[in-house]
Structure formats: structure tokens, C-alpha cells
Design an enzyme around this catalytic site. Structure first.
Site, short mmCIF file in Angstrom:
data_model
loop_
_atom_site.label_atom_id
_atom_site.label_comp_id
_atom_site.label_asym_id
_atom_site.label_seq_id
_atom_site.Cartn_x
_atom_site.Cartn_y
_atom_site.Cartn_z
N ASP A 13 0.88 -1.15 0.00
CA ASP A 13 0.00 0.00 0.00
C ASP A 13 0.93 1.22 0.00
OD1 ASP A 13 -2.33 1.64 0.44
OD2 ASP A 13 -1.68 1.80 2.52
N ASP A 15 -0.04 5.09 0.81
CA ASP A 15 -0.27 6.06 1.89
C ASP A 15 -0.22 5.36 3.24
OD1 ASP A 15 -0.77 8.21 0.11
OD2 ASP A 15 -2.82 7.54 -0.19
C1 G6P Z 1 -5.48 6.13 -0.02
C2 G6P Z 1 -5.62 6.93 1.26
C3 G6P Z 1 -7.03 7.46 1.41
C4 G6P Z 1 -7.45 8.19 0.16
C5 G6P Z 1 -7.40 7.24 -1.03
C6 G6P Z 1 -7.81 7.90 -2.34
O1 G6P Z 1 -6.03 4.89 0.17
O2 G6P Z 1 -5.28 6.16 2.38
O3 G6P Z 1 -7.07 8.32 2.53
O4 G6P Z 1 -8.76 8.71 0.29
O5 G6P Z 1 -6.09 6.75 -1.16
O6 G6P Z 1 -6.86 8.86 -2.71
P1 G6P Z 1 -6.97 9.86 -3.92
O7 G6P Z 1 -5.58 10.37 -4.10
O8 G6P Z 1 -7.45 9.08 -5.12
O9 G6P Z 1 -7.94 10.90 -3.53
MG MG Z 2 -2.72 3.20 3.50
#
Ligand code: G6P
Ligand code: MG
Length: 218
Positions: A13, A15
Site C-alpha cells: 500500500d 499512503d
Molecule cells: C489512499 C488513502 C485514502 C485516500 C485514497 C484515495 O487509500 O489512504 O485516505 O482517500 O487513497 O486517494 P486519492 O488520491 O485518489 O484521492
Molecule cells: Mg494506507
């Protein structure tokens, strides 16, 4: 857990595992919430870990009924704020020695993938200058059904040319741990037991990840 199968690849993953963009997501949602008078705080933000952009807004809205066009405008605006933060990130934002750990795994012959719900994943990896460490990048654009559905991780495994049972996922979100288990992959949870306790092995934070231990134990 498929203990008997040899590990051939790792799916990361992004983030909260490779870099900590969670704070930028938080600030961007907070700005939008302030502008639109929506209830939002750090506690609500915790529920957004690993969750797609539109689903995050749905969580913030709870049971408020908002027209789809307005929701699209709000998520676009939140993303504009988020992308502004992204222009500031660099190699220095890679979490605790992660680059060296990735390079070591690659040198040992393991296949490496990113499996992130974010539609900004490629942009983030480019800023961190680590795109070329990965054999495939599966992101929010790769599949329809987001985590906790297994689709994204299955897509990543397919891209690596590996079976699900040969892959280990590293995740900091409950939805991500669930997605990995649904994909019938082994999973390492990063964070508190209350969040990632369903994982096969849990480390409190990224700096504690020990790949020798993972390879030996799982
Ligand atoms: C990751 C983060 C989320 C976020 C998602 C979508 O999973 O942990 O907090 O909302 O990505 O991200 P984006 O960049 O597409 O808005
Ligand atoms: Mg994450």
C-alpha cells in the site's frame, strides 16, 4: 494463511506504508469541510484511511443526501488541495528506510508492486523518485471495486505474474487488511491491533518492519 507457499512478491500500500500522505489528505478534507460547513475532525479522518475519494466524502457526509454533481465538485476541489501538497513532497518523505528495504528485496529477486486506492499514486511515486523499483503499480484507476474488495490486490498479483498465495501485502488500513485477506493473500498490518489486528503479522509502525522475520514466519 497459506504458510506452505513460497513468497515470491510483495504488494505495498502507498499512503501510510511507503510515505505518510495521510496528513495532506486530512488537511485537504478539513479545508473543504470548513468551506462547505461539514462536520469533520481527526477522528472522522481516521475512518478514511485506505478508503477511495468518493467513499471518503460519503463517510464525512454520514446520512446527508447531497446531489451527485455537488459531490463531484467537492471531491474535485479536495483533490486540487491535495495535489497542491503533493508538489512539495520529495525523497525525504519516504518513511523510515523504506527505499533501502525495497532495494534489498528487489536485489534478492522478489517482485514488487504498489496496491493503492489512490488515483494520485503514480504522481506520489514520481515525486518520491521510486517508480522504477516496482514491477507494477495498481492504483485507484486500475479496478472498479475499491478495498475492502480483493480486486486491486488480485490485479497487482496478476501484473506480477504471481498467484495470490505467493504474495504478501503490507497495509496500514483496516479496509486494506480485509482486501488482502479476501484476496487470500498473507498480510502484514502496520499500526495498532485495533486497526490492523486481523493481519497475519502486525508491526506498530513502518520502522519495525523486518522482512527476514516476515519471510521466515509466514
Ligand atoms: C489512499 C488513502 C485514502 C485516500 C485514497 C484515495 O487509500 O489512504 O485516505 O482517500 O487513497 O486517494 P486519492 O488520491 O485518489 O484521492
Ligand atoms: Mg494506507
Amino acid at each position: 494463511m497459506q504458510k506452505q507457499t513460497k513468497i515470491k512478491g510483495f504488494i505495498f500500500d502507498l499512503d501510510g506504508v511507503i510515505t505518510d500522505t495521510a496528513e495532506f489528505h486530512y488537511k485537504s478534507w478539513q479545508k473543504l469541510a470548513d468551506e462547505e460547513d461539514l462536520f469533520f475532525n481527526r477522528e472522522v479522518n481516521e475512518k478514511l484511511r485506505g478508503v477511495s475519494r468518493m467513499e471518503s466524502l460519503n463517510i464525512i457526509l454520514a446520512d446527508q443526501d447531497i446531489p451527485a454533481a455537488k459531490k463531484k465538485e467537492w471531491t474535485d476541489r479536495k483533490n486540487e488541495y491535495y495535489q497542491k501538497y503533493l508538489t512539495e513532497i520529495s525523497k525525504a518523505d519516504i518513511l523510515d528506510n523504506m527505499e533501502a528495504k525495497l532495494e534489498k528485496l528487489k536485489a534478492e529477486g522478489y517482485k514488487l508492486a504498489v496496491g493503492s486506492s489512490s488515483r494520485n499514486a503514480k504522481k506520489v511515486l514520481k515525486q518520491l523518485k521510486i517508480t522504477n523499483l516496482f514491477d507494477i503499480i495498481a492504483d485507484g484507476n486500475s479496478v472498479e471495486r475499491a478495498k475492502p474488495a480483493p480486486d486491486l490486490f488480485l490485479y497487482a498479483a496478476q501484473g506480477l505474474g504471481l498467484k495470490a498465495a505467493e504474495c504478501v501485502v503490507l497495509e496500514d488500513a483496516e479496509s486494506g487488511v480485509e482486501a488482502a485477506l479476501a484476496a487470500e493473500m498473507r498480510v502484514i498490518g502496520l499500526g495498532p491491533e485495533s486497526r490492523v489486528g486481523k493481519a497475519d503479522l502486525v508491526y506498530a509502525n513502518v520502522s519495525e518492519i523486518n522482512f527476514e522475520e516476515i519471510i521466515k514466519k509466514l
